[in-house]
Write an enzyme that holds these catalytic residues in place. Structure first.
Site, PDB file in Angstrom:
ATOM      1  N   ASP A  10       0.858  -1.194   0.000  1.00  0.00           N
ATOM      2  CA  ASP A  10       0.000   0.000   0.000  1.00  0.00           C
ATOM      3  C   ASP A  10       0.893   1.242   0.000  1.00  0.00           C
ATOM      4  OD1 ASP A  10      -2.892   1.113   0.587  1.00  0.00           O
ATOM      5  OD2 ASP A  10      -1.461   2.255   1.806  1.00  0.00           O
ATOM      6  N   LYS A  61      -2.300   6.458  -3.986  1.00  0.00           N
ATOM      7  CA  LYS A  61      -3.360   7.438  -3.702  1.00  0.00           C
ATOM      8  C   LYS A  61      -3.054   8.800  -4.299  1.00  0.00           C
ATOM      9  CE  LYS A  61      -3.681   4.906   0.591  1.00  0.00           C
ATOM     10  NZ  LYS A  61      -2.288   4.654   0.974  1.00  0.00           N
ATOM     11  N   TYR A 114       3.506   9.968   0.760  1.00  0.00           N
ATOM     12  CA  TYR A 114       4.442   9.314   1.680  1.00  0.00           C
ATOM     13  C   TYR A 114       5.895   9.591   1.269  1.00  0.00           C
ATOM     14  CZ  TYR A 114       0.246   6.569   2.948  1.00  0.00           C
ATOM     15  OH  TYR A 114      -1.015   6.163   3.314  1.00  0.00           O
TER      16      TYR A 114
END
Ligand code: A2P
Length: 316
Positions: free
Chosen positions: A43, A77, A48
């Site tokens: 994920d 994402k 990040y």
């Protein structure tokens, strides 16, 4: 490994490696260790700031024949600075370049919160776009294009309450396939899980271990420590497993995806081994009963954006 099935038959491994807070310099080794141990799901997210290193690990794993691309499930994402419809594909292309991939298995809208382009974290209200200027229904149209263009196999959302998901459903033919939210025994999200499962929307639990490695700024005074919870520790002891393993197993028994983060080889392996734990109804009921309605990631960092990004608007 247990999997969750999508309408087209694709199967997502229910246990994946989380990478939020995994430092560049550590995350490459963590991903390679995870793949060697048997993880088939990573994920990720552009915010990040470690997708390049994850891409190096994936590339090495494919080149060395450790695993085939089609046997991995990779999620990423869309960050809040790319919510305009026409920004979605370029943002995904950057993620794909960093991850050294041709497609993602799953792409999610990271937050129902919009920023001006190139604002990573707004310092004040100026950095935000209102939901009128960047409607989520328009972002969702951009997300559907990523599927049309075969850049993402599946699309969904993250940090969406049911009213916000309903808004997408009411304004498009494409129901989100996933909602990734904070979920653990202190915040079991029972209503949201029921709402999503009724509509064939899968859920992923983030911060399943309580994200103890969050920055101090993101912590509240006297917040509960999930891994030290007495009920969790008692049941873990009964099964001769660690509290972290019990927390992971509870999610798998509830039929949701879980993505514990670790960069430690021993704990990466320990977390994967949680997949074989068997809990009985009594264990499940006791854990379900904890429910403090407590959020570690409460979204208060978006409050500077005004009323539509208040905690009430996000979760209430
Ligand atoms: P580390 O990366 O050093 O293993 P979450 O997934 O809820 O965000 O939690 C991540 C935090 O939990 C990190 O601090 C991580 O540390 C720690 N962690 C991961 N696996 C375990 C485990 N099996 N036991 C205890 N702590 C763990």
């Amino acid at each position: 490994m247990k999997t969750l099935k999508f309408k087209n038959g694709d199967q997502m491994p229910a246990l994946g490696l989380g990478t939020w807070k995994s430092e560049p310099g550590e995350v490459k080794k963590a991903v390679l260790t995870a793949i060697k141990e048997g993880y088939r799901h990573i994920d990720c997210a552009s915010i990040y700031q470690n997708e390049k290193e994850i891409g190096e690990a994936l590339n090495q794993a494919f080149k060395e024949g450790m695993v085939k691309r089609e046997d991995m499930w990779i999620t990423s994402k869309l960050w809040n600075d790319s919510h305009k419809k026409e920004q979605v594909i370029p943002a995904l292309e950057k993620t794909l370049e960093d991850l050294q991939l041709d497609y993602l298995d799953l792409y999610l809208i990271h937050w129902p919160v919009a920023f001006k382009p190139d604002v990573s974290f707004p310092e004040d209200a100026e950095g935000f776009l209102s939901l009128e200027d960047a409607p989520l229904t328009e972002t969702w149209k951009g997300m559907q294009k990523t599927v049309d263009n075969k850049l993402a196999r599946h699309i969904g959302v993250s940090n969406f309450k049911k009213e916000k998901i309903q808004q997408l459903i009411d304004n498009s033919d494409f129901v989100p396939e996933m909602n990734q939210v904070e979920m653990h025994p202190l915040l079991p999200q029972k209503e949201l899980v029921a709402y999503c499962h009724d509509r064939d929307i899968h859920l992923t639990a983030y911060s399943p271990l309580g994200s103890g490695d969050r920055s101090e700024q993101m912590k509240k005074d006297n917040e509960p420590t999930l891994l030290e919870n007495e009920v969790i520790n008692d049941i873990a002891e009964k099964h001769n497993v660690s509290p972290a393993q019990l927390l992971i197993s509870w999610q798998l028994h509830r039929g949701v995806v879980v993505i514990p983060k670790s960069t430690n080889s021993k704990r990466i392996q320990e977390n994967l081994n949680a997949a074989s734990i068997k809990l009985d109804n009594d264990d499940m009921e006791k854990i379900n009963g904890i429910d403090y309605n407590f959020r570690f990631i409460d979204g208060s960092f978006w409050e500077t954006g005004g009323k539509e990004y208040s905690q009430e608007a996000l979760w209430g």
